[in-house]
Design an enzyme around this catalytic site. Sequence first.
Site, PDB file in Angstrom:
ATOM      1  CG  ASP A  92     -48.898  -7.511  31.032  1.00  0.00           C
ATOM      2  OD1 ASP A  92     -49.631  -7.116  29.851  1.00  0.00           O
ATOM      3  OD2 ASP A  92     -49.794  -8.089  31.624  1.00  0.00           O
ATOM      4  CG  PHE A  93     -48.352  -6.733  24.079  1.00  0.00           C
ATOM      5  CD1 PHE A  93     -47.351  -7.313  25.125  1.00  0.00           C
ATOM      6  CD2 PHE A  93     -48.890  -7.750  24.304  1.00  0.00           C
ATOM      7  CE1 PHE A  93     -46.504  -7.881  24.289  1.00  0.00           C
ATOM      8  CE2 PHE A  93     -48.853  -8.768  23.559  1.00  0.00           C
ATOM      9  CZ  PHE A  93     -46.964  -9.260  23.761  1.00  0.00           C
ATOM     10  CE  LYS A 146     -57.836 -15.090   9.446  1.00  0.00           C
ATOM     11  NZ  LYS A 146     -58.774 -16.001   9.948  1.00  0.00           N
ATOM     12  CG  HIS A 176     -52.523 -15.869   5.585  1.00  0.00           C
ATOM     13  ND1 HIS A 176     -53.521 -16.163   6.660  1.00  0.00           N
ATOM     14  CD2 HIS A 176     -52.081 -17.543   4.839  1.00  0.00           C
ATOM     15  CE1 HIS A 176     -53.928 -17.123   6.471  1.00  0.00           C
ATOM     16  NE2 HIS A 176     -53.209 -18.143   5.459  1.00  0.00           N
ATOM     17  CD  GLU A 214     -59.155 -24.405   7.775  1.00  0.00           C
ATOM     18  OE1 GLU A 214     -58.710 -24.356   8.185  1.00  0.00           O
ATOM     19  OE2 GLU A 214     -61.034 -23.433   7.300  1.00  0.00           O
ATOM     20  CG  ASP A 233     -61.177 -17.790  10.811  1.00  0.00           C
ATOM     21  OD1 ASP A 233     -61.274 -17.366  11.777  1.00  0.00           O
ATOM     22  OD2 ASP A 233     -61.215 -19.237  11.277  1.00  0.00           O
ATOM     23  CG  HIS A 238     -58.490 -15.888   4.025  1.00  0.00           C
ATOM     24  ND1 HIS A 238     -57.584 -15.072   4.798  1.00  0.00           N
ATOM     25  CD2 HIS A 238     -58.812 -16.658   5.698  1.00  0.00           C
ATOM     26  CE1 HIS A 238     -56.990 -15.697   5.354  1.00  0.00           C
ATOM     27  NE2 HIS A 238     -57.536 -16.521   6.298  1.00  0.00           N
ATOM     28  CE  LYS A 338     -62.550 -24.018  10.963  1.00  0.00           C
ATOM     29  NZ  LYS A 338     -61.388 -22.880   9.586  1.00  0.00           N
ATOM     30  CE  LYS A 343     -53.828 -27.372   4.806  1.00  0.00           C
ATOM     31  NZ  LYS A 343     -54.452 -25.840   5.435  1.00  0.00           N
TER      32      LYS A 343
HETATM   33  N1  LIG Z   1     -51.802 -18.939  14.613  1.00  0.00           N
HETATM   34  C1  LIG Z   1     -51.988 -17.944  13.418  1.00  0.00           C
HETATM   35  O1  LIG Z   1     -51.208 -19.165  11.889  1.00  0.00           O
HETATM   36  C2  LIG Z   1     -52.602 -17.307  12.256  1.00  0.00           C
HETATM   37  C3  LIG Z   1     -53.537 -16.711  11.362  1.00  0.00           C
HETATM   38  C4  LIG Z   1     -53.932 -15.980  10.734  1.00  0.00           C
HETATM   39  C5  LIG Z   1     -53.469 -15.032  12.018  1.00  0.00           C
HETATM   40  N2  LIG Z   1     -53.911 -15.039  13.232  1.00  0.00           N
HETATM   41  C6  LIG Z   1     -53.905 -13.603  13.852  1.00  0.00           C
HETATM   42  O2  LIG Z   1     -52.819 -13.430  14.683  1.00  0.00           O
HETATM   43  C7  LIG Z   1     -52.503 -12.910  15.741  1.00  0.00           C
HETATM   44  C8  LIG Z   1     -52.010 -14.091  16.977  1.00  0.00           C
HETATM   45  O3  LIG Z   1     -52.360 -15.374  16.673  1.00  0.00           O
HETATM   46  P1  LIG Z   1     -51.838 -16.231  17.315  1.00  0.00           P
HETATM   47  O4  LIG Z   1     -52.473 -17.923  16.719  1.00  0.00           O
HETATM   48  O5  LIG Z   1     -49.995 -16.385  17.703  1.00  0.00           O
HETATM   49  O6  LIG Z   1     -52.036 -16.653  18.673  1.00  0.00           O
HETATM   50  P2  LIG Z   1     -51.231 -16.870  20.572  1.00  0.00           P
HETATM   51  O7  LIG Z   1     -50.385 -18.150  20.167  1.00  0.00           O
HETATM   52  O8  LIG Z   1     -52.847 -17.036  21.537  1.00  0.00           O
HETATM   53  O9  LIG Z   1     -49.873 -15.819  20.331  1.00  0.00           O
HETATM   54  C9  LIG Z   1     -50.357 -13.856  21.315  1.00  0.00           C
HETATM   55  C10 LIG Z   1     -49.320 -14.122  21.570  1.00  0.00           C
HETATM   56  O10 LIG Z   1     -49.659 -12.719  22.977  1.00  0.00           O
HETATM   57  C11 LIG Z   1     -49.004 -12.929  24.040  1.00  0.00           C
HETATM   58  N3  LIG Z   1     -50.030 -12.118  24.959  1.00  0.00           N
HETATM   59  C12 LIG Z   1     -51.593 -11.750  24.771  1.00  0.00           C
HETATM   60  N4  LIG Z   1     -51.980 -10.272  25.951  1.00  0.00           N
HETATM   61  C13 LIG Z   1     -50.383 -10.042  26.111  1.00  0.00           C
HETATM   62  C14 LIG Z   1     -50.150  -9.367  27.294  1.00  0.00           C
HETATM   63  N5  LIG Z   1     -50.645  -8.375  27.804  1.00  0.00           N
HETATM   64  N6  LIG Z   1     -48.773  -8.995  27.195  1.00  0.00           N
HETATM   65  C15 LIG Z   1     -47.846  -9.497  26.502  1.00  0.00           C
HETATM   66  N7  LIG Z   1     -48.365 -10.947  25.753  1.00  0.00           N
HETATM   67  C16 LIG Z   1     -49.981 -11.115  25.860  1.00  0.00           C
HETATM   68  C17 LIG Z   1     -49.893 -14.088  24.173  1.00  0.00           C
HETATM   69  O11 LIG Z   1     -49.202 -14.700  25.646  1.00  0.00           O
HETATM   70  P3  LIG Z   1     -49.182 -15.829  26.137  1.00  0.00           P
HETATM   71  O12 LIG Z   1     -48.760 -16.493  25.909  1.00  0.00           O
HETATM   72  O13 LIG Z   1     -47.977 -15.577  28.074  1.00  0.00           O
HETATM   73  O14 LIG Z   1     -50.405 -15.743  26.195  1.00  0.00           O
HETATM   74  C18 LIG Z   1     -49.179 -15.251  23.104  1.00  0.00           C
HETATM   75  O15 LIG Z   1     -48.338 -15.144  22.985  1.00  0.00           O
HETATM   76  C19 LIG Z   1     -53.758 -12.870  16.481  1.00  0.00           C
HETATM   77  O16 LIG Z   1     -54.782 -11.881  15.904  1.00  0.00           O
HETATM   78  C20 LIG Z   1     -55.224 -14.148  15.003  1.00  0.00           C
HETATM   79  O17 LIG Z   1     -56.333 -14.272  15.571  1.00  0.00           O
HETATM   80  C21 LIG Z   1     -52.585 -16.491  13.507  1.00  0.00           C
END
Ligand SMILES: NC(=O)c1ccc[n+]([C@@H]2O[C@H](COP(=O)([O-])OP(=O)(O)OC[C@H]3O[C@@H](n4cnc5c(N)ncnc54)[C@H](OP(=O)(O)O)[C@@H]3O)[C@@H](O)[C@H]2O)c1
Length: 490
Positions: A92-93, A146, A176, A214, A233, A238, A338, A343
Amino acid sequence: MSEPLQTSCDLMLFGALGNLAQKKLFPALYQLDRSGLLAPGSRILAIARRDISVEELRAELMSRLEAEVTAEEFDLNLAGLFVSRVDYQRLDFTDTEGYLSLNAWHDSGSQLIIYMATPPMMYGVIARNLRAHRCCTARTRVVVEKPIGHDLESSKVINDELAEVYHENQLFRIDHYLGKETVQNLIALRFANNLFASQWDQNHISHVEITVAESTGIGGRWGYFDQAGQIRDMVQNHLLQLLCLIAMDPPADLSADSLRDEKVKVLKALKKITPDMMEQYVVRGQYSGGASNGKVVQGYLEEEGADKSSETETFVALKVEIDNWRWSGVPFYIRTGKRMPEKMSQIIIHFKPAPHYIFDPDQKHLANNKLIIRLQPDEGMTLKILTKENGLDKGMRLRQSPLELTFSETFAADRIPNAYERLLWEIMRGNQYLFVRRDEVEHAWRWVDQIIQNWRDSGEPPKRYAAGTWGPVASIAMITRDGRSWYEDA
Ligand SMILES: NC(=O)c1ccc[n+]([C@@H]2O[C@H](COP(=O)([O-])OP(=O)(O)OC[C@H]3O[C@@H](n4cnc5c(N)ncnc54)[C@H](OP(=O)(O)O)[C@@H]3O)[C@@H](O)[C@H]2O)c1
């Protein structure tokens, strides 16, 4: 792509079971490994809070890779070797003691990279805990995603927290879009071809369009998206990054700071949009029910988990002006939304017509060149030039002909790496030129914040548009008032 690195990397991936890590980062790392670009001995520590064994994680990763890469790219042996590089640490972070084991994992002979694929509010917590357990040195590279905050003030808090532990030259802030092949080609096109370099200003360009559309709606991300809206967003990062790459002056060289200095100058020169300009310069929309890809779809307020009174925008169109010599009088029309008909991301550079026109008067509207830069689908570029129609009976009738460069066809033998492959590769090489510097983030927020504040002050709700259309009619009116039209409407 390039020569493999000599120094091995230890990559600590926080949030390794999240969406970004699973869908983008592990597949991109596999592709780098498959291309022979991960130095021997490079390792990945997946860090997350689920209680799973390393064997279970590796098995999950094998299935994930098979699903995310193409059948030709998936090689059972290579994938097996790749996942054997991956270890797992449950953490846990916020649990300070849990970081003890991270220090023991890292081999000090390897380049340490810390990737925070986590909610941004975790960046400071992770950074402080890593410092407390001596898990980083001045050589460590740190990657963050981001959004950096939701306005200028909150971005400063996050950037300050990171700056407490890391120097700016250790930080790799990801947008990205900067990793996309076409975006880098934009740099090559502008600064390697004098043909364009000499035409790239208000003397030769009438206006620029940027569309990032999108076709999907919000799906299961309603709660997250509703806090942000389309301007935070998409525009703050971007679209403004794309605008900067089009508008910046030539950098002295390709070093990270030369390039980023020029982008910052553009952000500083963006004309402020004051309350009295809002009606003419900004359109804010929210989708209602309609049709998408032949299916009936719900409106934003009917999506699962929606608050029916939300006034968050899912579409924004802006007329952006840049107050400097190069771009005086050249509007940049940008829009993103959206539930658009398709897209699609593209930039259109509209060149001014020749000073004197000598062909059929009824064809005068054709007489301006356009450069179309497609980011998706089918990354590539098209230059629309004027030629004569063939045939004795055609006289000097003109037609617009495309000079086409579709990367996937023209360079069919070369695989186009995806954005995350490129960005991870540059991080491993320690090259920051495709990453966003702190002052860029803050200038972009400063400009976007004033628009959001104007919306708040006016209390005016977003305009409705039917799903599957190009946004509110007001966005068409915005560009039509200037005697122009959005490219696909032309
Ligand atoms: N997904 C994309 O394509 C995308 C695109 C651009 C930017 N981002 C950015 O990238 C980052 C991650 O996005 P994501 O979509 O991957 O989000 P996500 O699916 O919610 O992943 C975040 C991860 O962090 C973990 N986490 C959060 N708090 C924690 C804690 N206290 N201890 C341990 N683990 C913890 C979560 O674990 P649990 O599953 O256990 O809650 C989850 O697995 C964000 O800042 C987002 O804005 C994502």
